[in-house]
Design an enzyme around this catalytic site. Sequence first.
Site, PDB file in Angstrom:
ATOM      1  N   TYR A  74       0.852  -1.213   0.000  1.00  0.00           N
ATOM      2  CA  TYR A  74       0.000   0.000   0.000  1.00  0.00           C
ATOM      3  C   TYR A  74       0.877   1.248   0.000  1.00  0.00           C
ATOM      4  CZ  TYR A  74      -3.748   3.233   0.818  1.00  0.00           C
ATOM      5  OH  TYR A  74      -4.631   4.259   0.653  1.00  0.00           O
ATOM      6  N   THR A 127      -9.750  18.662 -24.557  1.00  0.00           N
ATOM      7  CA  THR A 127     -11.063  18.458 -23.923  1.00  0.00           C
ATOM      8  C   THR A 127     -11.006  18.354 -22.396  1.00  0.00           C
ATOM      9  OG1 THR A 127     -10.772  16.120 -24.393  1.00  0.00           O
ATOM     10  CG2 THR A 127     -12.079  17.383 -25.977  1.00  0.00           C
ATOM     11  N   ASP A 217       1.746  19.879 -20.635  1.00  0.00           N
ATOM     12  CA  ASP A 217       1.028  18.626 -20.896  1.00  0.00           C
ATOM     13  C   ASP A 217       1.958  17.794 -21.772  1.00  0.00           C
ATOM     14  OD1 ASP A 217      -0.413  16.531 -21.872  1.00  0.00           O
ATOM     15  OD2 ASP A 217      -2.274  17.648 -22.124  1.00  0.00           O
ATOM     16  N   LYS A 260      -0.089   7.177 -23.431  1.00  0.00           N
ATOM     17  CA  LYS A 260       0.298   7.473 -24.810  1.00  0.00           C
ATOM     18  C   LYS A 260       1.803   7.215 -24.994  1.00  0.00           C
ATOM     19  CE  LYS A 260      -3.712   9.967 -24.489  1.00  0.00           C
ATOM     20  NZ  LYS A 260      -4.547   9.988 -23.277  1.00  0.00           N
ATOM     21  N   ARG A 384     -13.142  14.863 -33.946  1.00  0.00           N
ATOM     22  CA  ARG A 384     -12.447  15.924 -33.219  1.00  0.00           C
ATOM     23  C   ARG A 384     -12.869  17.245 -33.848  1.00  0.00           C
ATOM     24  NH1 ARG A 384     -10.023  14.095 -28.390  1.00  0.00           N
ATOM     25  NH2 ARG A 384     -12.261  14.186 -28.256  1.00  0.00           N
ATOM     26  N   PHE A 451     -18.699  14.339 -26.221  1.00  0.00           N
ATOM     27  CA  PHE A 451     -18.321  13.435 -27.321  1.00  0.00           C
ATOM     28  C   PHE A 451     -18.223  11.978 -26.887  1.00  0.00           C
ATOM     29  CE2 PHE A 451     -13.967  12.863 -25.865  1.00  0.00           C
ATOM     30  CZ  PHE A 451     -13.773  13.999 -25.082  1.00  0.00           C
TER      31      PHE A 451
END
Length: 460
Positions: A74, A127, A217, A260, A384, A451
């Site tokens: 944990y 988004t 990002d 990704k 998109r 979407f």
Amino acid sequence: MPTKKSWAEPWKIKMVEHLHMTTKEERIKAISAAGYNTFLLKSRDVYIDLLTDSGTNAMSDRQWAGLMLGDEAYAGSRNFYHLEKAIQDFYSYKYLVPTHQGRGAEHIFSQILIKEGDFVPGNMYFTTTRLHQELAGATFVDVIIDEAHDTSSTHPFKGNIDISKLQKLVDEVGADKIPYISIATTVNMAGGQPLSMANLKELRKWADKYKIPIAHDMTRVAENAWLIQEREEGYENIPIKDIVYEICSLTDHATMSAKKDPIVNIGGFLATNDEDVYRQAQNMVVVFEGLHTYGGMAGRDMEALAIGIEESVSDDHMQARVGQTHYLGQKLLDFGIPIIVPIGTHGVFLDAKKFLPHLEQDVFPAQTLAAEIYIESGVRTMERGIVSAGRNKATGEHYYPKLELVRITIPRRVYTQSHMDVTAEAIAVVYERRNSVKGLKFTYEPEYLRFFQARFEPIK
Ligand code: PM9
């Protein structure tokens, strides 16, 4: 002698997963049952799944072996410390807070940094990122260069920030209303377009002048690095690994959807050089995700991620990854199909406004086109455009993005060149019969990130 040198993947296939083939009649039924939304299809009904490169990647044998080294404690799992070291060694950030995926990090980060009434400038919206900024009380301001909104502009760095747009925002609202500048490498909604190192350095100087931090990002940072190596003077001979490190070190904080670039199926994190932000994030992560040494990830997943980070910054991997996307893009261009140029890295983006010029944006051309491609071939792609853009929270009106796109996204190390051939040919068939394609209307519209779950029916 061949005039062009071919490349091949730096791996071979060890295990295969069978795909389910369907008839056109079955696909017509399936897309109707899914409300003409490719997100609502069952994956069993999909032949070639090019919906997303998110969590759909094939892990290496080293990563699978890493799963067996999972330390499912944990607290204080050894896999956390391996991951923390990978973040420091490859991405330069000092502090790591793991999360279950990218939006978990965006949520925590937005809540810590943003105050009601703030403005967050960025190189085009994403988004989930914009939604978390809005939920925290900010207004997103697009400061990407104009060329990013033009599908046919061949600018090599369409992800660049227009510093004059940033300056205008500071002049209007004041630097103290801007908690951070949000930059993405690469820019997903612009077609996977990169930011140049020169632009990032200029931004760093500008941000320092106003003491505004840069939040990165970094979901597809290695892909951005590949494009810098390919296109930016002075970087031709610099390894991707070093370019990635340099990009990260020019920023202050980062959020990452690890599903990704780093080739895993689940995971994400918040990374920062700011000890105070780190302490606050550590405190918030226990409320929303899990203890700060796992943040919603299993130990085994942190291990696979640490290994995936190292694999993702290899030049050979990236050549094959981007090479495959460019192979598909070139095929579509050869068929005369309108796509975003220059071709990006994680996918090829169809320009639905040019593909279906007879459809108004209000009848969702890109949504319609994604459904048609599925019906034609069983290939799943993603809208998109206006559906993804959502509504302006103040006016309730649709946002009308200049870009109305269908994204054909390539998972890493999953499909072959032949799958790309079949995909390109199927899209060419839809292109031939494009004039008979009619639009869609909403039958159900959810409030957030519509979407994902919206339903439609064909306009009679
Ligand atoms: N991107 C994609 O398919 C996943 C579903 S669409 C919302 O492209 C960026 C640049 C992304 C991204 C997800 C996230 C959120 C943040 N930034 O999906 O929560 O492309 O891990 O990451 C998707 P998570």
